[in-house]
Design a protein around this motif. Structure first.
Motif, PDB file in Angstrom:
ATOM      1  N   ARG A 225      -7.056  -3.440 -11.109  1.00 46.09           N
ATOM      2  CA  ARG A 225      -5.778  -4.251 -11.611  1.00 46.09           C
ATOM      3  C   ARG A 225      -6.192  -5.663 -11.247  1.00 46.09           C
TER       4      ARG A 225
ATOM      5  N   LEU B 120       1.072   2.945 -11.516  1.00 46.40           N
ATOM      6  CA  LEU B 120       1.814   1.528 -11.537  1.00 46.40           C
ATOM      7  C   LEU B 120       2.215   1.222 -12.777  1.00 46.40           C
TER       8      LEU B 120
ATOM      9  N   ASN C 132       0.644  -1.279  -0.104  1.00 43.94           N
ATOM     10  CA  ASN C 132      -0.145  -0.284   0.040  1.00 43.94           C
ATOM     11  C   ASN C 132       0.818   1.179   0.158  1.00 43.94           C
TER      12      ASN C 132
ATOM     13  N   CYS D 122       1.183   6.441  -7.101  1.00 39.57           N
ATOM     14  CA  CYS D 122       0.005   6.888  -7.688  1.00 39.57           C
ATOM     15  C   CYS D 122      -0.039   8.422  -7.136  1.00 39.57           C
TER      16      CYS D 122
ATOM     17  N   LYS E  93       3.965  -8.944  -4.501  1.00 39.18           N
ATOM     18  CA  LYS E  93       2.668  -9.503  -5.223  1.00 39.18           C
ATOM     19  C   LYS E  93       3.101 -11.044  -4.905  1.00 39.18           C
TER      20      LYS E  93
ATOM     21  N   GLY F 176      -5.568   0.554  -2.970  1.00 34.46           N
ATOM     22  CA  GLY F 176      -5.002  -0.685  -2.237  1.00 34.46           C
ATOM     23  C   GLY F 176      -5.697  -1.475  -1.815  1.00 34.46           C
TER      24      GLY F 176
ATOM     25  N   GLN G 199      -7.936  -4.816  -1.758  1.00 33.84           N
ATOM     26  CA  GLN G 199      -7.822  -6.174  -2.665  1.00 33.84           C
ATOM     27  C   GLN G 199      -9.243  -6.661  -2.809  1.00 33.84           C
TER      28      GLN G 199
ATOM     29  N   ARG H 143       8.620  -0.253  -8.366  1.00 32.63           N
ATOM     30  CA  ARG H 143       7.729  -1.289  -9.289  1.00 32.63           C
ATOM     31  C   ARG H 143       8.181  -2.745  -9.088  1.00 32.63           C
TER      32      ARG H 143
ATOM     33  N   ILE I  85       2.283   1.840  -3.565  1.00 37.58           N
ATOM     34  CA  ILE I  85       1.070   2.129  -4.269  1.00 37.58           C
ATOM     35  C   ILE I  85       0.946   3.770  -4.189  1.00 37.58           C
TER      36      ILE I  85
ATOM     37  N   ASP J  90      -5.821   0.055  -7.864  1.00 40.52           N
ATOM     38  CA  ASP J  90      -4.942   0.925  -8.062  1.00 40.52           C
ATOM     39  C   ASP J  90      -4.789   2.478  -8.392  1.00 40.52           C
ATOM     40  N   GLU J  91      -6.032   2.752  -8.535  1.00 37.71           N
ATOM     41  CA  GLU J  91      -6.430   4.235  -9.003  1.00 37.71           C
ATOM     42  C   GLU J  91      -7.828   4.751  -8.290  1.00 37.71           C
TER      43      GLU J  91
END
Length: 226
Positions: free
Chosen positions: A224, A39, A25, A32, A70, A162, A164, A63, A28, A146-147
């Motif tokens: 995403r 990303l 998070n 962002c 991940k 962030g 999920q 990145r 990200i 992610d946005e």
């Protein structure tokens, strides 16, 4: 003691997963932030030269680290899900069959089942902020926010950068998840969609209503697939 040991192992895995999610998070948010490339945005300008307004080595490192996290997150989630299924199976296993097949005294069998049941309940309460079904708890998140735009329907209804996605209306992990997400949103404009998200290691229930606003789309966020 098998159930108790597995419970302890699962709780440690959940703590580790929470640490990974916190780091993800943070990355990200950095990627962002306003003016950032996000990303997957370009690191070069319209003429093909490296952008001078961003620190490209740092962004590339972020990145790369996010991709590594991940993979780690998916591995740990798989282990957690496997443990929960074992604990669940142990809780549901008939007392008589286990005692007859192994010669264990009937008086000890309920104790074994009780340990497994207590372990499962502790794991569920630790990993969930509400009494969600076990199949939801053991599901793997399939998408990440992610946005997200300020003052958008998604933001106003409680969705966060962030988050999920474990369940989005009728959509769960599987093939064509992104297409199914889009269809679910389009089919429910003006109607609340029940969402289950994984946020900092805990499951959170949210209801988001797709609707028109001053920005693009009807949610104002981007998912995403993970």
């Amino acid at each position: 003691m098998v159930g108790a040991n597995m419970k302890a192992e699962t709780l440690k895995l959940m703590e580790k997963r929470s640490e990974i999610e916190a780091e993800m998070n943070a990355i990200i948010e950095r990627l962002c932030q306003p003016g950032g490339p996000g990303l997957s945005g370009n690191l070069v300008d319209s003429e093909g030269f490296p952008r001078s307004d961003i620190d490209i080595p740092v962004l590339r490192a972020d990145r790369r680290r996010l991709a590594e996290l991940k993979v780690d997150h998916n591995d740990i989630t798989d282990k957690i899900n496997a443990n929960i299924q074992v604990l669940h199976s142990a809780r549901l296993a008939p007392t008589s069959s286990s005692s007859e097949g192994s010669g264990v005294n009937d008086q000890n069998a309920p104790v074994i089942n009780a340990v497994a049941s207590a372990s499962l309940q502790d794991v569920v309460s630790r990993d969930s902020s509400s009494s969600n079904d076990l199949d939801v708890i053991s599901s793997i998140p399939f998408a990440m926010v992610d946005e997200i735009a300020d003052a958008s329907p998604a933001a106003e209804d409680g969705l966060q950068l962030g988050d999920q996605i474990v369940k989005f209306g009728n959509v769960k992990a599987g093939d064509n998840a992104l297409q199914k997400l889009a269809s679910e949103v389009q089919a429910n404009q003006g109607h609340g969609i029940a969402i289950v998200v994984l946020r900092q290691g805990a499951l959170v229930n949210i209801t988001v209503t797709p609707r028109a606003w001053q920005g693009r789309g009807v949610l104002g966020c981007h998912f995403r697939i993970i």
